[in-house]
Design an enzyme around this catalytic site. Sequence first.
Site, PDB file in Angstrom:
ATOM      1  N   GLY A   1       0.827  -1.218   0.000  1.00 38.09           N
ATOM      2  CA  GLY A   1       0.000   0.000   0.000  1.00 38.09           C
ATOM      3  C   GLY A   1       0.850   1.251   0.000  1.00 38.09           C
ATOM      4  O   GLY A   1       0.491   2.267  -0.606  1.00 38.09           O
TER       5      GLY A   1
ATOM      6  N   GLU B   1      -1.637   5.197   6.027  1.00 38.81           N
ATOM      7  CA  GLU B   1      -0.868   3.977   5.712  1.00 38.81           C
ATOM      8  C   GLU B   1       0.535   4.023   6.358  1.00 38.81           C
ATOM      9  O   GLU B   1       1.530   3.598   5.775  1.00 38.81           O
ATOM     10  CB  GLU B   1      -0.833   3.734   4.207  1.00 38.81           C
ATOM     11  CG  GLU B   1      -2.245   3.446   3.720  1.00 38.81           C
ATOM     12  CD  GLU B   1      -2.337   2.805   2.369  1.00 38.81           C
ATOM     13  OE1 GLU B   1      -1.420   2.067   1.989  1.00 38.81           O
ATOM     14  OE2 GLU B   1      -3.376   3.016   1.713  1.00 38.81           O
TER      15      GLU B   1
HETATM   16  N1  CAA Z   1       6.413  -5.938   7.144  1.00 37.64           N
HETATM   17  C1  CAA Z   1       6.268  -7.197   7.565  1.00 37.64           C
HETATM   18  N2  CAA Z   1       6.208  -7.546   8.852  1.00 37.64           N
HETATM   19  C2  CAA Z   1       6.301  -6.547   9.756  1.00 37.64           C
HETATM   20  C3  CAA Z   1       6.456  -5.210   9.390  1.00 37.64           C
HETATM   21  C4  CAA Z   1       6.527  -4.913   8.017  1.00 37.64           C
HETATM   22  N3  CAA Z   1       6.639  -3.663   7.551  1.00 37.64           N
HETATM   23  N4  CAA Z   1       6.507  -4.449  10.502  1.00 37.64           N
HETATM   24  C5  CAA Z   1       6.409  -5.297  11.546  1.00 37.64           C
HETATM   25  N5  CAA Z   1       6.276  -6.558  11.088  1.00 37.64           N
HETATM   26  C6  CAA Z   1       6.127  -7.773  11.886  1.00 37.64           C
HETATM   27  C7  CAA Z   1       7.341  -8.030  12.778  1.00 37.64           C
HETATM   28  O1  CAA Z   1       8.337  -8.735  12.080  1.00 37.64           O
HETATM   29  C8  CAA Z   1       6.729  -8.838  13.902  1.00 37.64           C
HETATM   30  O2  CAA Z   1       6.523 -10.171  13.477  1.00 37.64           O
HETATM   31  P1  CAA Z   1       7.159 -11.410  14.295  1.00 37.64           P
HETATM   32  O3  CAA Z   1       6.775 -11.252  15.718  1.00 37.64           O
HETATM   33  O4  CAA Z   1       6.583 -12.611  13.627  1.00 37.64           O
HETATM   34  O5  CAA Z   1       8.629 -11.259  14.084  1.00 37.64           O
HETATM   35  C9  CAA Z   1       5.326  -8.231  14.024  1.00 37.64           C
HETATM   36  O6  CAA Z   1       5.042  -7.605  12.779  1.00 37.64           O
HETATM   37  C10 CAA Z   1       5.207  -7.247  15.143  1.00 37.64           C
HETATM   38  O7  CAA Z   1       6.185  -6.275  14.935  1.00 37.64           O
HETATM   39  P2  CAA Z   1       6.799  -5.406  16.103  1.00 37.64           P
HETATM   40  O8  CAA Z   1       7.117  -6.241  17.269  1.00 37.64           O
HETATM   41  O9  CAA Z   1       7.867  -4.581  15.479  1.00 37.64           O
HETATM   42  O10 CAA Z   1       5.531  -4.519  16.495  1.00 37.64           O
HETATM   43  P3  CAA Z   1       5.464  -3.063  17.023  1.00 37.64           P
HETATM   44  O11 CAA Z   1       4.151  -2.993  17.693  1.00 37.64           O
HETATM   45  O12 CAA Z   1       6.685  -2.680  17.773  1.00 37.64           O
HETATM   46  O13 CAA Z   1       5.484  -2.149  15.705  1.00 37.64           O
HETATM   47  C11 CAA Z   1       4.666  -1.283  13.583  1.00 37.64           C
HETATM   48  C12 CAA Z   1       4.870  -2.478  14.511  1.00 37.64           C
HETATM   49  C13 CAA Z   1       5.686  -1.391  12.468  1.00 37.64           C
HETATM   50  C14 CAA Z   1       4.845   0.052  14.264  1.00 37.64           C
HETATM   51  C15 CAA Z   1       3.244  -1.467  13.088  1.00 37.64           C
HETATM   52  O14 CAA Z   1       2.329  -1.390  14.155  1.00 37.64           O
HETATM   53  C16 CAA Z   1       2.855  -0.476  12.013  1.00 37.64           C
HETATM   54  O15 CAA Z   1       3.194  -0.644  10.847  1.00 37.64           O
HETATM   55  N6  CAA Z   1       2.068   0.542  12.410  1.00 37.64           N
HETATM   56  C17 CAA Z   1       1.486   1.460  11.459  1.00 37.64           C
HETATM   57  C18 CAA Z   1       0.141   0.982  11.038  1.00 37.64           C
HETATM   58  C19 CAA Z   1      -0.321   1.644   9.798  1.00 37.64           C
HETATM   59  O16 CAA Z   1       0.383   1.770   8.814  1.00 37.64           O
HETATM   60  N7  CAA Z   1      -1.600   2.034   9.812  1.00 37.64           N
HETATM   61  C20 CAA Z   1      -2.203   2.606   8.670  1.00 37.64           C
HETATM   62  C21 CAA Z   1      -3.638   2.303   8.684  1.00 37.64           C
HETATM   63  S1  CAA Z   1      -4.281   1.797   7.179  1.00 37.64           S
HETATM   64  C22 CAA Z   1      -4.747   3.192   6.363  1.00 37.64           C
HETATM   65  O17 CAA Z   1      -4.268   4.258   6.575  1.00 37.64           O
HETATM   66  C23 CAA Z   1      -5.757   2.831   5.391  1.00 37.64           C
HETATM   67  C24 CAA Z   1      -6.471   3.840   4.611  1.00 37.64           C
HETATM   68  O18 CAA Z   1      -7.678   3.789   4.590  1.00 37.64           O
HETATM   69  C25 CAA Z   1      -5.726   4.749   3.678  1.00 37.64           C
END
Ligand code: CAA
Length: 379
Positions: free
Chosen positions: A242, A363
């Site tokens: 995305g 996103e």
């Molecule tokens: N790709 C793949 N896997 C990922 C990843 C990525 N970019 N980021 C994290 N992960 C995985 C990690 O590897 C971990 O997996 P395992 O436990 O199996 O190793 C798991 O996800 C959890 O990761 P973390 O422990 O790092 O989790 P966290 O809570 O510390 O942080 C984060 C994760 C990256 C901050 C995540 O919460 C994130 O991306 N947040 C942002 C959410 C977002 O983008 N929201 C947008 C909403 S959608 C939108 O806007 C839609 C619309 O209508 C336009």
Amino acid sequence: MDFNLSEEQLMIQQAARDFAQNELLPGVIERDRDQKFPTEQVKKMGEMGLLGMMVNPKYGGAGMDSVSYVLAIEEIAKIDASAAVVMSVNNSLVCAGLEKFASEEQKVKYLTPLAKGEVIGAFALSEPEAGSDATSQKTTAEDKGDYYLLNGIKNWITNGGNASYYIVIAQTDPEKRHKGISAFIVEKGWEGFEIGPKEDKLGIRGSDTHSLIFNNVKVPKENRIGDDGFGFSFAMAVLNGGRIGIASQALGIASGAYELALKYAKTRKAFKTEIINHQAIAFKLADMATQITAARMLCYKAATEKDEGKDISESGAMAKLYASQVAMDTTIEAVQIHGGYGYVKEYHVERLMRDAKITQIYEGTSEIQKIVISRSIAK
Ligand code: CAA
């Protein structure tokens, strides 16, 4: 990476450019003013194959590559960033996720009409108190045997009012944190599923953003995407793709503003010459052109890597982080170059400036992109 676009890619770019000029430009100011969804235009985008661009034709898609997708979104966003986000969400967050992870039955039933653009979809992850911190979401899906009972509220959902199908991410086992989250396909109209009022936004006002309320909604087991507990990985994988769509939207906003500013600077005279002959203006345009080219390269790189099947978490985040900053900087300068004219709606650049801001927020905010990039380079 091949820097030359193929004949087919150039054709897609031209078709999207013509469509934007002929179908989106008329009325874009009014749709922004009135917060009017581009219903007719989105229908035509579906007929052109722009809503399921990368989906296999077997499931109603256009079977194109991801660079073509970047090219098309850039052209659409240059003229109407609202139409571009409708397109990005449907392609990247909905169709791509279903094609990669849904069951064959789900693909036939849901992906096919979505990819054909007969209906549009939405992706529901964020909540009133869980946006960036996506694992802290509170929506629950309780296993009741042959169905799940869905309860909670989702926020900031693009296409929220106009979608027919929603991908909803919910906790199935809160104890397990991100490993206890699952993904579901929910249909509009199901009992207990209510759509909240439309948000009154700063920008992308032609797109519709709503909250979604789930009150004991029965979701059949066969509507879960992948295994129980797969929802967070699913959401992350989908968002990685995305982010290429939103980066391309930001690129389009920037290049749209740049083209308008360049044209204006070549015709507007001050101090006895066209303002482009003043270094203060020329240097702004030089910076814009350079930054836009760099943003475009990052988008192409991420798209190319996606088609090669590589991990695009880092390249997608870099493209979005940089292109959204360029969109903000470029649109502010485009307004400045236009002077007073830039501050009124007729000249389009004020709208592009308002539209640019959201690309640094949705996103994954710019700060979240930096988390993703820094974790990736630290590995
Ligand atoms: N790709 C793949 N896997 C990922 C990843 C990525 N970019 N980021 C994290 N992960 C995985 C990690 O590897 C971990 O997996 P395992 O436990 O199996 O190793 C798991 O996800 C959890 O990761 P973390 O422990 O790092 O989790 P966290 O809570 O510390 O942080 C984060 C994760 C990256 C901050 C995540 O919460 C994130 O991306 N947040 C942002 C959410 C977002 O983008 N929201 C947008 C909403 S959608 C939108 O806007 C839609 C619309 O209508 C336009």
